[in-house]
Scaffold this motif. Structure first.
Motif, PDB file in Angstrom:
ATOM      1  N   CYS A  18      -5.298  -1.717  -1.126  1.00 20.33           N
ATOM      2  CA  CYS A  18      -4.764  -3.061  -0.883  1.00 20.33           C
ATOM      3  C   CYS A  18      -3.786  -3.493  -1.984  1.00 20.33           C
ATOM      4  CB  CYS A  18      -5.905  -4.074  -0.790  1.00 20.33           C
ATOM      5  SG  CYS A  18      -6.968  -3.834   0.649  1.00 20.33           S
ATOM      6  N   ALA A  19      -3.522  -2.622  -2.941  1.00 24.52           N
ATOM      7  CA  ALA A  19      -2.670  -2.950  -4.087  1.00 24.52           C
ATOM      8  C   ALA A  19      -1.190  -2.866  -3.722  1.00 24.52           C
ATOM      9  CB  ALA A  19      -2.981  -2.006  -5.238  1.00 24.52           C
ATOM     10  N   GLY A  20      -0.367  -3.314  -4.655  1.00 22.20           N
ATOM     11  CA  GLY A  20       1.076  -3.220  -4.500  1.00 22.20           C
ATOM     12  C   GLY A  20       1.696  -4.543  -4.105  1.00 22.20           C
ATOM     13  N   GLU A  21       3.025  -4.542  -4.056  1.00 22.76           N
ATOM     14  CA  GLU A  21       3.755  -5.744  -3.660  1.00 22.76           C
ATOM     15  C   GLU A  21       3.981  -5.734  -2.160  1.00 22.76           C
ATOM     16  OE1 GLU A  21       4.533  -8.450  -5.540  1.00 22.76           O
ATOM     17  OE2 GLU A  21       3.284  -7.386  -6.985  1.00 22.76           O
ATOM     18  N   ASN A  22       3.760  -6.897  -1.549  1.00 19.39           N
ATOM     19  CA  ASN A  22       4.002  -7.092  -0.118  1.00 19.39           C
ATOM     20  C   ASN A  22       3.283  -6.068   0.770  1.00 19.39           C
ATOM     21  OD1 ASN A  22       5.273  -8.565   1.948  1.00 19.39           O
ATOM     22  ND2 ASN A  22       6.935  -7.091   2.074  1.00 19.39           N
ATOM     23  N   PRO A  23       2.008  -5.776   0.481  1.00 20.94           N
ATOM     24  CA  PRO A  23       1.303  -4.773   1.293  1.00 20.94           C
ATOM     25  C   PRO A  23       0.988  -5.299   2.695  1.00 20.94           C
ATOM     26  CG  PRO A  23      -0.224  -5.794  -0.229  1.00 20.94           C
ATOM     27  CD  PRO A  23       1.146  -6.339  -0.549  1.00 20.94           C
ATOM     28  N   ARG A  24       1.017  -4.425   3.651  1.00 21.79           N
ATOM     29  CA  ARG A  24       0.620  -4.714   5.030  1.00 21.79           C
ATOM     30  C   ARG A  24      -0.585  -3.817   5.305  1.00 21.79           C
ATOM     31  NH1 ARG A  24       3.419  -9.096   5.353  1.00 21.79           N
ATOM     32  NH2 ARG A  24       5.652  -8.894   5.550  1.00 21.79           N
ATOM     33  N   VAL A  25      -1.753  -4.427   5.473  1.00 24.01           N
ATOM     34  CA  VAL A  25      -2.993  -3.656   5.599  1.00 24.01           C
ATOM     35  C   VAL A  25      -3.709  -4.012   6.895  1.00 24.01           C
ATOM     36  CG1 VAL A  25      -5.217  -3.121   4.542  1.00 24.01           C
ATOM     37  CG2 VAL A  25      -3.234  -3.572   3.086  1.00 24.01           C
ATOM     38  N   LEU A  26      -3.926  -3.000   7.714  1.00 19.58           N
ATOM     39  CA  LEU A  26      -4.709  -3.140   8.934  1.00 19.58           C
ATOM     40  C   LEU A  26      -6.056  -2.481   8.666  1.00 19.58           C
ATOM     41  CD1 LEU A  26      -3.541  -2.523  12.539  1.00 19.58           C
ATOM     42  CD2 LEU A  26      -5.681  -1.549  11.718  1.00 19.58           C
ATOM     43  N   VAL A  27      -7.129  -3.244   8.814  1.00 18.12           N
ATOM     44  CA  VAL A  27      -8.476  -2.719   8.584  1.00 18.12           C
ATOM     45  C   VAL A  27      -9.134  -2.483   9.939  1.00 18.12           C
ATOM     46  CG1 VAL A  27     -10.695  -3.063   7.460  1.00 18.12           C
ATOM     47  CG2 VAL A  27      -8.626  -3.995   6.404  1.00 18.12           C
ATOM     48  N   VAL A  84     -12.549 -10.671   2.277  1.00 18.92           N
ATOM     49  CA  VAL A  84     -11.892 -11.941   1.931  1.00 18.92           C
ATOM     50  C   VAL A  84     -11.174 -11.865   0.585  1.00 18.92           C
ATOM     51  CG1 VAL A  84     -12.300 -14.374   1.382  1.00 18.92           C
ATOM     52  CG2 VAL A  84     -13.368 -13.352   3.392  1.00 18.92           C
ATOM     53  N   LEU A  85     -11.818 -11.327  -0.430  1.00 13.84           N
ATOM     54  CA  LEU A  85     -11.175 -11.232  -1.748  1.00 13.84           C
ATOM     55  C   LEU A  85      -9.902 -10.399  -1.688  1.00 13.84           C
ATOM     56  CD1 LEU A  85     -14.164 -10.828  -4.231  1.00 13.84           C
ATOM     57  CD2 LEU A  85     -12.741 -12.844  -3.851  1.00 13.84           C
ATOM     58  N   ASN A  86      -9.949  -9.296  -0.973  1.00 12.75           N
ATOM     59  CA  ASN A  86      -8.760  -8.453  -0.868  1.00 12.75           C
ATOM     60  C   ASN A  86      -7.683  -9.093  -0.004  1.00 12.75           C
ATOM     61  OD1 ASN A  86      -8.966  -5.698  -2.309  1.00 12.75           O
ATOM     62  ND2 ASN A  86     -11.015  -6.067  -1.506  1.00 12.75           N
ATOM     63  N   ALA A  87      -8.081  -9.778   1.065  1.00 13.08           N
ATOM     64  CA  ALA A  87      -7.095 -10.470   1.905  1.00 13.08           C
ATOM     65  C   ALA A  87      -6.372 -11.550   1.110  1.00 13.08           C
ATOM     66  CB  ALA A  87      -7.774 -11.073   3.132  1.00 13.08           C
ATOM     67  N   LYS A  88      -7.114 -12.323   0.324  1.00  7.77           N
ATOM     68  CA  LYS A  88      -6.494 -13.373  -0.496  1.00  7.77           C
ATOM     69  C   LYS A  88      -5.573 -12.773  -1.551  1.00  7.77           C
ATOM     70  CE  LYS A  88      -9.829 -17.028   0.247  1.00  7.77           C
ATOM     71  NZ  LYS A  88     -10.749 -17.987  -0.362  1.00  7.77           N
ATOM     72  N   SER A  89      -5.977 -11.667  -2.151  1.00  5.77           N
ATOM     73  CA  SER A  89      -5.141 -10.999  -3.143  1.00  5.77           C
ATOM     74  C   SER A  89      -3.847 -10.495  -2.502  1.00  5.77           C
ATOM     75  CB  SER A  89      -5.920  -9.840  -3.773  1.00  5.77           C
ATOM     76  OG  SER A  89      -5.097  -9.110  -4.649  1.00  5.77           O
ATOM     77  N   ILE A  90      -3.963  -9.903  -1.332  1.00  6.27           N
ATOM     78  CA  ILE A  90      -2.788  -9.406  -0.603  1.00  6.27           C
ATOM     79  C   ILE A  90      -1.833 -10.552  -0.280  1.00  6.27           C
ATOM     80  CG2 ILE A  90      -2.083  -8.520   1.665  1.00  6.27           C
ATOM     81  CD1 ILE A  90      -4.539  -6.631   1.480  1.00  6.27           C
ATOM     82  N   THR A  91      -2.380 -11.654   0.222  1.00 11.34           N
ATOM     83  CA  THR A  91      -1.558 -12.817   0.575  1.00 11.34           C
ATOM     84  C   THR A  91      -0.829 -13.363  -0.645  1.00 11.34           C
ATOM     85  OG1 THR A  91      -3.060 -13.359   2.384  1.00 11.34           O
ATOM     86  CG2 THR A  91      -1.612 -15.115   1.628  1.00 11.34           C
ATOM     87  N   SER A  92      -1.503 -13.381  -1.791  1.00  6.47           N
ATOM     88  CA  SER A  92      -0.884 -13.906  -3.013  1.00  6.47           C
ATOM     89  C   SER A  92       0.282 -13.034  -3.484  1.00  6.47           C
ATOM     90  CB  SER A  92      -1.922 -14.042  -4.129  1.00  6.47           C
ATOM     91  OG  SER A  92      -2.254 -12.772  -4.660  1.00  6.47           O
ATOM     92  N   ARG A  93       0.351 -11.792  -2.990  1.00  2.02           N
ATOM     93  CA  ARG A  93       1.430 -10.884  -3.356  1.00  2.02           C
ATOM     94  C   ARG A  93       2.434 -10.713  -2.220  1.00  2.02           C
ATOM     95  NH1 ARG A  93      -1.219  -6.253  -3.736  1.00  2.02           N
ATOM     96  NH2 ARG A  93      -3.276  -7.131  -3.465  1.00  2.02           N
TER      97      ARG A  93
END
Length: 114
Positions: A37-46, A63-72
């Motif tokens: 889930c790392a990186g800039e502007n990641p698009r993650v389908l779970v 939830v924690l990873n989704a919020k982190s992704i959104t913040s980036r």
């Protein structure tokens, strides 16, 4: 708990989870999941097709990873939970935080389009 990740175009990834997202399962995959889930502007389908049980610690992981992704500047979507897992997600209000789709095609279209 098993985790499979495949990389796609447009900085998108599909993370397929298989097993139980309980305290043991989350412990087995948490570091790897967060890494994918790392990186800039990641698009993650779970892909939750293979998840047979979802505990509160599994919800926390998502939830924690989704919020982190959104913040980036990225986006996470969930796809194809079984009826029991979908019920847990609905009852806990997750669709208000992470969109959930029944089909892979519709989830990918939203993930890459937004």
């Amino acid at each position: 708990m098993e985790l499979q990740c495949s990389e796609h175009e447009n900085n998108s990834r599909v993370i397929k989870l298989i097993g139980k997202l309980d305290i043991i399962g989350v412990g087995e995959i948490e570091t790897k999941f967060s890494g994918y889930c790392a990186g800039e502007n990641p698009r993650v389908l779970v892909d939750l097709t293979g998840v047979e049980f979802l505990a509160s610690i599994g919800i926390r992981l998502l939830v924690l990873n989704a919020k982190s992704i959104t913040s980036r500047g990225g986006r996470m979507v969930l796809v194809s939970p079984n009826p029991e897992v979908r019920n847990v997600l609905d009852v806990t209000g997750i669709p208000g935080i992470i969109p959930i789709y029944d089909g892979l095609e519709s989830a990918e279209a939203v993930l890459l389009g937004g």
